[in-house]
Design an enzyme around this catalytic site. Structure first.
Site, short mmCIF file in Angstrom:
data_model
loop_
_atom_site.label_atom_id
_atom_site.label_comp_id
_atom_site.label_asym_id
_atom_site.label_seq_id
_atom_site.Cartn_x
_atom_site.Cartn_y
_atom_site.Cartn_z
N ASP A 66 27.83 30.11 40.50
CA ASP A 66 27.47 30.79 41.74
C ASP A 66 28.12 32.17 41.87
O ASP A 66 27.77 32.93 42.78
CB ASP A 66 27.91 29.96 42.95
CG ASP A 66 27.02 28.75 43.19
OD1 ASP A 66 25.92 28.68 42.60
OD2 ASP A 66 27.43 27.87 43.98
N LYS B 90 27.95 31.09 51.12
CA LYS B 90 26.68 30.99 50.39
C LYS B 90 25.94 29.75 50.86
O LYS B 90 26.53 28.69 51.04
CB LYS B 90 26.98 30.89 48.89
CG LYS B 90 25.77 30.69 47.98
CD LYS B 90 25.39 29.25 47.65
CE LYS B 90 26.50 28.31 47.30
NZ LYS B 90 25.96 26.90 47.09
N SER C 269 33.71 30.48 44.79
CA SER C 269 32.88 31.51 44.17
C SER C 269 32.74 32.73 45.09
O SER C 269 32.74 33.87 44.63
CB SER C 269 31.48 30.95 43.86
OG SER C 269 31.57 29.90 42.92
N ALA C 270 32.63 32.48 46.40
CA ALA C 270 32.56 33.58 47.35
C ALA C 270 33.85 34.39 47.35
O ALA C 270 33.83 35.62 47.43
CB ALA C 270 32.27 33.04 48.75
N GLY D 195 29.91 27.50 48.23
CA GLY D 195 30.40 28.44 47.22
C GLY D 195 31.72 29.08 47.62
O GLY D 195 31.95 30.25 47.30
N GLY D 196 32.57 28.35 48.33
CA GLY D 196 33.79 28.93 48.88
C GLY D 196 34.64 29.66 47.85
O GLY D 196 34.98 30.83 48.01
N PRO E 279 35.47 25.30 54.23
CA PRO E 279 35.91 24.06 53.59
C PRO E 279 35.70 24.08 52.09
O PRO E 279 34.84 24.81 51.58
CB PRO E 279 35.05 22.99 54.27
CG PRO E 279 33.89 23.72 54.85
CD PRO E 279 34.36 25.10 55.17
N VAL E 280 36.49 23.29 51.39
CA VAL E 280 36.46 23.23 49.93
C VAL E 280 35.54 22.08 49.49
O VAL E 280 35.43 21.07 50.17
CB VAL E 280 37.89 23.02 49.38
CG1 VAL E 280 37.90 22.84 47.88
CG2 VAL E 280 38.77 24.21 49.79
N ALA E 281 34.87 22.26 48.33
CA ALA E 281 33.90 21.26 47.82
C ALA E 281 32.87 20.95 48.90
O ALA E 281 32.63 19.80 49.25
CB ALA E 281 34.62 20.00 47.35
N ALA E 282 32.24 22.02 49.41
CA ALA E 282 31.40 21.88 50.60
C ALA E 282 29.98 22.40 50.43
O ALA E 282 29.21 22.40 51.38
CB ALA E 282 32.07 22.60 51.77
#
Length: 271
Positions: free
Chosen positions: A130, A10, A100-101, A97-98, A91-94
């Site tokens: 998200d 996202k 959430s995706a 929306g990892g 990546p995480v906290a990026a």
């Protein structure tokens, strides 16, 4: 039965923060768009729900048994159980929306295998702001906390080449919103995706840079590759650049990899 889905990355082509709400959240106007690549999930029937994670960023997931994928499975009827394999490529906290995706991909797999309940949107929103947009994974305007969605009639950026770049520094969302100065800089413009993106802004760029100065470095590096738009996504630290041609995007990716081999990047096109 085996189901497979991509958890599409996202990006926020524009993100206008209008005010802090009494409930502690923020009133937003944002233009969601999605890249044609991301995490990869597969699910097969099992005696019980089970999640296996691997991939470059799997180690960044705090608790694979209580992450958003597991909670999405719990929220939706999908038979006796599913064994889900998650290839964590984002990546995480990026700002992509990892998680959430990933949850959105679970919703789409459940839709194909069993159908979604009528209240799927409320269930998705409960998992994260998200998530409803990530279930759709199509361009849409989000208002409220981002969960009230309106699909965009004219998608004139479909297929647009995009380059994602992250300095490999996680940026939690909460501190960035807390650092926002509270000034309402005006409503998000109207029009086609391209018009909104070009005339819009991301009000979280400045507070994110105050927490993670590397965001400014990434934006500067992208700006030198001659995109028609370069902007931070979400609350950072990932930034994106849009190009008029795939050749220009690939040349930019090569230049970034040469000059900043420490950066993570992903190439693709907007859905």
């Amino acid at each position: 039965m085996t189901l497979s889905e991509t958890a599409y990355a996202k990006i926020n082509l524009a993100l206008h923060v209008r005010r802090r709400r009494e409930d502690g959240y923020h009133e937003l106007e944002t233009l969601f768009a999605f890249v044609d690549d991301g995490d990869r999930l597969t699910a097969s029937v099992a005696d019980r729900d089970h999640l296996t994670t691997h991939g470059e960023f799997a180690g960044k997931i705090d608790d694979p048994f209580d992450n958003i994928v597991a909670r999405a499975l719990t929220a939706l009827p999908h038979g006796k159980g599913w064994a889900v394999d998650l290839d964590k490529r984002l990546p995480v906290a990026a700002g992509l929306g990892g998680g959430s995706a990933d949850a959105g991909a679970v919703f789409r797999m459940v839709e194909r295998g069993h159908g979604l309940p009528d209240d799927w949107h409320a269930k998705a929103a409960k998992l994260g702001a998200d998530v409803p947009a990530c279930v759709l994974s199509r361009p849409c305007i989000g208002t409220g906390t981002g969960t009230d969605l309106e699909e965009v009639a004219e998608n004139d950026l479909a297929g647009c080449p995009v380059l994602l770049v992250n300095p490999r520094v996680p940026v939690p969302t909460g501190p960035v919103f807390k650092a926002w100065d509270g000034e309402d800089r005006g409503a998000m413009p109207t029009g086609s995706l391209r018009e909104i993106a070009l005339a819009g802004r991301n009000d979280l760029e400045v507070p994110a840079i105050s927490i993670c100065p590397q965001v400014a470095d990434v934006l500067a590096a992208l700006g030198r590759t001659d995109p028609f738009l370069a902007r931070m996504s979400g609350s950072g630290a990932t930034c994106f650049a849009l190009y008029e041609s795939r050749e220009a995007m690939l040349a930019a990716a090569e230049a970034i990899a040469r000059d900043h081999p420490e950066y993570w990047q992903m190439t693709g096109a907007l859905r």
